[in-house]
Structure formats: C-alpha cells, structure tokens
Scaffold this motif. Structure first.
Motif, PDB file in Angstrom:
ATOM      1  N   ASP A 109      38.361  52.517  41.443  1.00  0.00           N
ATOM      2  CA  ASP A 109      37.363  53.176  42.267  1.00  0.00           C
ATOM      3  C   ASP A 109      36.590  52.125  43.044  1.00  0.00           C
ATOM      4  O   ASP A 109      36.151  51.122  42.488  1.00  0.00           O
ATOM      5  CB  ASP A 109      36.399  53.989  41.398  1.00  0.00           C
ATOM      6  CG  ASP A 109      37.119  55.119  40.679  1.00  0.00           C
ATOM      7  OD1 ASP A 109      38.062  55.675  41.260  1.00  0.00           O
ATOM      8  OD2 ASP A 109      36.745  55.429  39.541  1.00  0.00           O
ATOM      9  N   ALA A 110      36.429  52.363  44.311  1.00  0.00           N
ATOM     10  CA  ALA A 110      35.694  51.427  45.160  1.00  0.00           C
ATOM     11  C   ALA A 110      34.724  52.214  46.027  1.00  0.00           C
ATOM     12  O   ALA A 110      35.117  53.163  46.700  1.00  0.00           O
ATOM     13  CB  ALA A 110      36.650  50.637  46.039  1.00  0.00           C
ATOM     14  N   ASN A 160      28.039  42.721  45.026  1.00  0.00           N
ATOM     15  CA  ASN A 160      28.838  43.798  44.455  1.00  0.00           C
ATOM     16  C   ASN A 160      28.529  43.919  42.970  1.00  0.00           C
ATOM     17  O   ASN A 160      27.858  43.060  42.394  1.00  0.00           O
ATOM     18  CB  ASN A 160      30.325  43.598  44.702  1.00  0.00           C
ATOM     19  CG  ASN A 160      30.840  42.281  44.186  1.00  0.00           C
ATOM     20  OD1 ASN A 160      30.328  41.728  43.240  1.00  0.00           O
ATOM     21  ND2 ASN A 160      31.882  41.771  44.816  1.00  0.00           N
ATOM     22  N   THR A 191      30.363  47.739  46.467  1.00  0.00           N
ATOM     23  CA  THR A 191      30.099  46.591  47.324  1.00  0.00           C
ATOM     24  C   THR A 191      28.956  46.949  48.258  1.00  0.00           C
ATOM     25  O   THR A 191      28.959  48.008  48.878  1.00  0.00           O
ATOM     26  CB  THR A 191      31.351  46.212  48.132  1.00  0.00           C
ATOM     27  OG1 THR A 191      32.437  46.017  47.220  1.00  0.00           O
ATOM     28  CG2 THR A 191      31.129  44.930  48.914  1.00  0.00           C
ATOM     29  N   ASP A 247      31.358  51.771  48.839  1.00  0.00           N
ATOM     30  CA  ASP A 247      30.677  50.866  49.745  1.00  0.00           C
ATOM     31  C   ASP A 247      29.290  51.416  50.026  1.00  0.00           C
ATOM     32  O   ASP A 247      29.134  52.610  50.316  1.00  0.00           O
ATOM     33  CB  ASP A 247      31.440  50.731  51.067  1.00  0.00           C
ATOM     34  CG  ASP A 247      32.807  50.118  50.882  1.00  0.00           C
ATOM     35  OD1 ASP A 247      32.944  49.228  50.022  1.00  0.00           O
ATOM     36  OD2 ASP A 247      33.750  50.525  51.589  1.00  0.00           O
ATOM     37  N   GLN A 270      29.945  46.243  39.148  1.00  0.00           N
ATOM     38  CA  GLN A 270      30.814  47.233  38.514  1.00  0.00           C
ATOM     39  C   GLN A 270      30.016  48.504  38.246  1.00  0.00           C
ATOM     40  O   GLN A 270      28.830  48.462  37.981  1.00  0.00           O
ATOM     41  CB  GLN A 270      31.382  46.692  37.213  1.00  0.00           C
ATOM     42  CG  GLN A 270      32.303  45.520  37.405  1.00  0.00           C
ATOM     43  CD  GLN A 270      32.835  45.010  36.086  1.00  0.00           C
ATOM     44  OE1 GLN A 270      32.268  45.234  35.031  1.00  0.00           O
ATOM     45  NE2 GLN A 270      33.939  44.285  36.159  1.00  0.00           N
ATOM     46  N   LEU A 285      34.120  49.441  41.416  1.00  0.00           N
ATOM     47  CA  LEU A 285      33.462  48.315  42.056  1.00  0.00           C
ATOM     48  C   LEU A 285      32.678  48.838  43.247  1.00  0.00           C
ATOM     49  O   LEU A 285      33.238  49.477  44.137  1.00  0.00           O
ATOM     50  CB  LEU A 285      34.481  47.278  42.523  1.00  0.00           C
ATOM     51  CG  LEU A 285      33.894  46.063  43.249  1.00  0.00           C
ATOM     52  CD1 LEU A 285      33.112  45.195  42.259  1.00  0.00           C
ATOM     53  CD2 LEU A 285      34.986  45.255  43.903  1.00  0.00           C
TER      54      LEU A 285
END
Length: 160
Positions: free
Chosen positions: A107-108, A157, A146, A110, A159, A144
């Motif tokens: 999973d990311a 960034n 960012t 922003d 977790q 993560l």
C-alpha cells in the motif's frame, strides 16, 4: 488401394472443410453476440444519456471529490484524535492520494502539503508528524506514506 486413398483423402479434406466452416460460423456468431452486446450497451447509454445526462457528469465530479475527501477525512480524523502539533502539521495538507486503495500487500499513499523547500525546508519535521498521524488514521500490513512539499519534492515518509 488408389481408390481407398482417394476416399480417405476426401474424408480428411471434408472434415477439414466442415471444421473450418464450423469455426467460421462460430466466429460469426461470437461477433454477432459481441456486436449485439456492444449495440445494447450503446443503446442503453444513448437511452440513459437522454434522461441521465447529468449523472454521466457526476462520476467525474465524484472522482475529484474523492481525492479532496481523502484529505478532508484525514484532516477531520486528526482534528478529532490528533495532538496539537499534529493538528498544526496536518493543517498544511492539500491533497491525499491512495489512502482508500489498500490491499495489505504494498500500500502506498501520497500526502501533499503547502510547505516549501524540500527536505532542507521547513516541512521536514512536520512531515514526520503527518506520517505519524496518517499511521493512526490508516492501518496496513505493508503500507508506506510519502509526504511531499508544494513543488512535489520529498519531505519524508513513514510506515502505516
């Protein structure tokens, strides 16, 4: 023997021709079905466009609202549950992307802010607070987040 060979060859050719015709007939039926589904879909859209032309525009608006709503949801969560320093840091958030698309594999998300100066600027310390608050808001097995400044430069960034 010559006659048997001709009959056998004729049978093989006949089977091949029948197979080819069957395959072509199947392709034609498949195309007709595909065309009828396409026509039905186009017909439904055409009929629906007459009465629901406003609803066709709404999904595009909803997508824009979803991006804004992720930021608003995040800000609302922090306003309710965050520390005073987290609230101050999160007040600089302008956009959040990827917070609603989680699969616990990679999973990311922003988070964009109005800070300037990149990693050497004023937003580096608040970026850690934003990442921490994000981890309180969303939970992933392998996420993560960012944080970026107003120019799209990396601030930090963490977790979640």
């Amino acid at each position: 023997m010559g006659m048997k060979t001709k009959i056998a060859l004729g049978a093989v050719v006949g089977i091949a021709v029948i197979g080819a015709l069957s395959a072509n007939a199947g392709d034609g039926d498949g195309d007709a079905k595909s065309d009828s589904r396409t026509s039905a879909s186009a017909g439904e859209k055409a009929d629906g466009a007459k009465s629901d032309s406003a609803s066709d525009a709404k999904p595009a608006e909803d997508k824009a609202e979803e991006k804004a709503s992720q930021a608003e949801q995040f800000k609302a969560f922090v306003q309710k549950n965050g520390t005073p320093k987290e609230k101050d840091a999160v007040s600089h958030v302008t956009k959040v992307q990827g917070a609603d698309e989680q699969n616990d594999i990679l999973d990311a998300a922003d988070v964009y802010t109005d800070f300037t100066g990149g990693i050497m600027g004023e937003g580096t310390a608040p970026a850690k607070l934003i990442a921490s608050a994000f981890a309180d808001w969303k939970d992933s097995e392998n996420g993560l987040v960012t944080i970026y400044d107003a120019d799209g430069e990396l601030l930090g960034n963490g977790q979640f």
